[in-house]
Design an enzyme around this catalytic site. Structure first.
Site, PDB file in Angstrom:
ATOM      1  N   ASN A   1       3.496  -0.339   5.775  1.00 26.37           N
ATOM      2  CA  ASN A   1       4.248  -1.539   6.159  1.00 26.37           C
ATOM      3  C   ASN A   1       3.396  -2.775   5.923  1.00 26.37           C
ATOM      4  O   ASN A   1       3.220  -3.602   6.815  1.00 26.37           O
ATOM      5  CB  ASN A   1       4.690  -1.422   7.614  1.00 26.37           C
ATOM      6  CG  ASN A   1       5.710  -0.325   7.806  1.00 26.37           C
ATOM      7  OD1 ASN A   1       6.708  -0.278   7.098  1.00 26.37           O
ATOM      8  ND2 ASN A   1       5.459   0.572   8.740  1.00 26.37           N
ATOM      9  N   HIS A   2       2.859  -2.877   4.722  1.00 22.77           N
ATOM     10  CA  HIS A   2       1.961  -3.975   4.357  1.00 22.77           C
ATOM     11  C   HIS A   2       2.503  -4.724   3.138  1.00 22.77           C
ATOM     12  O   HIS A   2       1.768  -5.085   2.226  1.00 22.77           O
ATOM     13  CB  HIS A   2       0.555  -3.422   4.044  1.00 22.77           C
ATOM     14  CG  HIS A   2      -0.055  -2.646   5.176  1.00 22.77           C
ATOM     15  ND1 HIS A   2      -1.064  -1.714   4.986  1.00 22.77           N
ATOM     16  CD2 HIS A   2       0.187  -2.661   6.504  1.00 22.77           C
ATOM     17  CE1 HIS A   2      -1.408  -1.185   6.150  1.00 22.77           C
ATOM     18  NE2 HIS A   2      -0.663  -1.746   7.093  1.00 22.77           N
ATOM     19  N   GLN A   3       3.800  -4.976   3.129  1.00 24.88           N
ATOM     20  CA  GLN A   3       4.438  -5.611   1.978  1.00 24.88           C
ATOM     21  C   GLN A   3       3.975  -7.066   1.830  1.00 24.88           C
ATOM     22  O   GLN A   3       3.905  -7.798   2.818  1.00 24.88           O
ATOM     23  CB  GLN A   3       5.954  -5.571   2.128  1.00 24.88           C
ATOM     24  CG  GLN A   3       6.534  -4.178   2.278  1.00 24.88           C
ATOM     25  CD  GLN A   3       6.593  -3.664   3.691  1.00 24.88           C
ATOM     26  OE1 GLN A   3       5.948  -4.199   4.584  1.00 24.88           O
ATOM     27  NE2 GLN A   3       7.361  -2.615   3.923  1.00 24.88           N
TER      28      GLN A   3
ATOM     29  N   HIS B   1       0.842  -1.185   0.000  1.00 24.87           N
ATOM     30  CA  HIS B   1       0.000   0.000   0.000  1.00 24.87           C
ATOM     31  C   HIS B   1       0.887   1.248   0.000  1.00 24.87           C
ATOM     32  O   HIS B   1       1.922   1.281   0.663  1.00 24.87           O
ATOM     33  CB  HIS B   1      -0.897   0.024   1.238  1.00 24.87           C
ATOM     34  CG  HIS B   1      -1.912  -1.073   1.260  1.00 24.87           C
ATOM     35  ND1 HIS B   1      -2.301  -1.721   2.418  1.00 24.87           N
ATOM     36  CD2 HIS B   1      -2.647  -1.630   0.269  1.00 24.87           C
ATOM     37  CE1 HIS B   1      -3.217  -2.630   2.129  1.00 24.87           C
ATOM     38  NE2 HIS B   1      -3.435  -2.592   0.835  1.00 24.87           N
TER      39      HIS B   1
END
Length: 693
Positions: free
Chosen positions: A547-549, A358
């Site tokens: 921090n949604h890798q 994101h």
């Protein structure tokens, strides 16, 4: 008296680096006193349930789980429910620091080598220009992983996310097939008090509820959203998919709940579960002829060590570390392996590819009618010390979110493509004062807040690859932010909605909310009527890299050349190896990823349990099930079956086909003895500050 520790059933020991050292020197005295109090509280220190590292592990284990983060803690705990299996968990960091249990100190362990991988991307052409085009990715390096440093927000995404997975090759991962695994982990404390039992569950390991405190401003932002025409909602995981709300989070009794706290601490008392801390999983050892996993290599105290694997190794290192370990093990694109002279065990072109996240723009606003006074003072500290309430029991504005449709969203309105994250009102570091009176009256000393407007369905794709064959060195991370213009278009539209939100009657009149003067002055077109080009420029300058890798070990069908794992999360072409973490997600869910990762971990553990279930044959011997694989959601639930007809196992009826109209009262009837270490035995006798999100 504040410094005196409580008398707990077990001796209290300080765990992890001091939180106060992350604060400026002028705050050090007050923060050290406060931290000392926190370290001495039994409910926060939890001394009787702390993890003990196994200094001398066995030579081999049935299962070795690499990574004790959000997913790995769940997987290791679930596998150890079978007392006949030996399970080893390798964690690169240490135990969770005691102060990390305080919700307000959410960023205290970011950027510290003991607790954060502190990853940085390659320089970006179109993003993070305010930091030399390099984006920062904090990632938890300790038990619990990112569930120890994130904002604890409980969001599942939308049904269309998972239906899209299933349609595109991840058979068995549609919304109604994954929903039971969301529910399995959940112990929702607010059913019928803001959320519905139609969508939530009780009795799981993880408590879910709103924080005990929220700033008044957060409630007024919710009212502002209603003023704009968005439907009122208290649950974006329920019937309503759009609107603004103060979210539920992973917390209980005023403190953070990580997967390590919820799953691993109770499980660690089992004799068949061993955990090695500060042990970096470096390579999976695979027989080059049989393509079968035989062991795992790890680094402890600077020394390489190996441990044998009898059944399976499970990679739960996360989106960054799991593909790195695969590459170092000889599994990945041939050209990459050849470049680093790594023998090719299995060519899988998709390893490290499909990296996405994101991304959006961070906006700053000034509340011209609100003085900038500290949230953390002696008074608010005492609220937490005595009652676990007040600003320290929450994350300020970060518990607030909103999901809306941009003009680029899918038709129908049920798959919102924008999420707003808020920052401000943090009770992090302080000297304990309530603020200087002169500063309170100073009109220049006004409070600021941020809104990050995020594109939830990015089309840009990047990649991850090796920089070195040294497993202690980070891989190369190239997310290619805004490579596809779609995210910039969505971010610009979302930023315009955020400006409208700031200009609602309640926020304008009560708080004097307005864009901060001079913020984004480098970008043209930002005057009274900002243009789309201004917002696009701002997105590239003040990028909000979430921090949604996900995606670097993509799950997909056998005929998908970029798929790394199959729908049972087994690595293609390798026997006895699975990946169970965010890296397997084909596309990122439309929301925070903590709850989806836990769902993946619950499901992955179930696949493994099903594959290796034991039963008694007519001679009373335990024998394997013959390798029958679960191939769909129905077969996932048929595990641990005992051939003795009068001894029916507790799990036989637990997972019924999910009907969305099935009320939670029927879930309450199901047995749940997860925290009972010996449940299997007993059952047989009768019949287990970027912005915080």
């Amino acid at each position: 008296m504040i410094r005196a520790a409580e008398s707990c059933p077990c001796p209290i020991r300080e765990v992890g680096p001091p939180m106060a050292l992350g604060c400026s020197s002028q705050f050090l005295l007050f923060m050290s006193i406060l931290e000392s109090f926190i370290n001495g509280r039994c409910d926060l220190a939890d001394p009787c349930n702390r993890i003990a590292s196994k200094d001398e592990p066995d030579d081999s284990y049935d299962f070795v789980v690499i990574g004790g983060g959000t997913a790995g803690s769940v997987v290791a705990a679930r596998l150890s429910e079978n007392p006949q299996w030996k399970v080893l968990l390798l964690e690169a960091g240490g135990d969770e620091p005691t102060p990390s249990a305080v919700p307000a100190w959410v960023t205290a362990y970011w950027g510290r080598k003991e607790t954060d991988w502190s990853y940085n991307t390659e320089p970006q052409e179109k993003a993070c220009k305010d930091s030399d085009s390099v984006c920062s990715w904090p990632r938890g390096k300790m038990l619990g992983g990112c569930s120890t440093i994130n904002g604890m927000m409980y969001m599942r995404g939308n049904a269309a996310d998972y239906d899209g997975w299933a349609v595109n090759g991840a058979t068995g991962w549609s919304w109604f097939e994954v929903l039971p695994y969301f529910l399995k982990s959940e112990d929702n404390k607010e059913i019928d008090k803001g959320v519905s039992g139609q969508y939530h569950n009780v009795g799981g390991p993880l408590p879910v509820q709103k924080f005990r405190y929220a700033p008044r401003f957060a409630h007024d932002v919710v009212s502002a959203g209603i003023e704009m025409g968005y439907p009122p909602t208290s649950d974006l995981n329920g019937e309503t998919s759009t609107g603004f709300t103060i979210t539920q989070t992973f917390n209980d009794n005023g403190s953070r709940y990580t997967t390590a706290r919820a799953y691993l601490r109770p499980a660690s008392k089992r004799e068949n579960l061993h955990i090695i801390l500060n042990a970096l999983g470096s390579r999976v050892i695979i027989d080059p002829t049989t393509k079968k996993v035989t062991g795992v290599e790890y680094i402890k105290d600077g020394q390489k060590k190996t441990v044998g694997v009898i059944k399976e190794a499970v990679l739960s290192g996360g989106t960054i570390n799991s593909p790195q370990i695969l590459l170092l093990s000889g599994v990945g694109p041939k050209e990459t392996l050849d470049k680093f002279n790594i023998p090719v065990i299995k060519e899988l072109p998709g390893v490290g590819q499909n990296l996405h996240n994101h991304v959006g723009v961070t906006l700053e606003f000034t509340l011209t009618k609100e003085p900038d006074v500290p949230e953390l003072s002696w008074q608010s500290a005492m609220e937490y010390m005595l009652k676990r309430e007040g600003p320290l029991s929450a994350t300020g504005m970060s518990q607030l979110t909103g999901k809306v449709n941009s003009r680029f969203a899918s038709a129908g309105g049920r798959h919102p493509d924008v999420q707003f994250f808020f920052g401000g009102y943090y009770a992090s570091c302080s000297d304990g004062s309530v603020g200087d009176a002169d500063k309170i009256e100073d009109e220049k000393n006004r409070r600021t807040v941020t809104i990050s407007a995020i594109a939830l369905q990015p089309r840009s794709r990047g990649y991850l690859t090796l920089k070195s064959i040294d497993p202690t060195q980070p891989p190369l991370m190239q997310p290619n932010y805004f490579l596809n213009e779609h995210e910039l278009n969505v971010a610009a539209d979302a930023a315009r909605i955020a400006y409208r939100l700031a200009n609602t009657t309640i926020l304008r009149e009560k708080y004097g909310m307005q864009p901060t003067e001079g913020y984004g002055a480098e970008c043209p077109g930002g005057e009274n009527n900002p243009t789309d080009d201004f917002f696009k420029c701002l997105a590239q300058l003040h990028t909000a890299p979430e921090n949604h890798q996900v995606g670097t070990c993509k799950m997909g069908a056998k005929d998908d050349p970029m798929a790394v794992v199959d729908p049972q999360l087994k690595v293609y072409g390798i026997e006895g190896l699975r990946v169970v973490d965010a890296s397997i997600m084909p596309t990122v869910p439309s929301g925070n990823t903590a709850a989806p990762v836990i769902m993946v971990a619950e499901r992955g553990a179930e696949f493994i349990l099903t594959r290796h279930q034991l039963f008694k044959n007519r001679f009373g011997q335990n024998v394997p099930d013959g390798g029958n694989h679960a191939t769909n959601a129905d077969s996932d639930i048929n595990r641990w079956t005992d051939n003795d007809s009068d001894n029916e196992h507790k799990w036989d009826e637990r997972w019924k086909p999910w009907d969305k109209n099935w009320h939670h009262s029927q879930w309450e009837q199901q047995p749940n003895n997860y925290h009972d270490v010996d449940w299997q035995t007993k059952n047989k006798e009768k019949t287990d500050h970027q912005y915080v999100r």
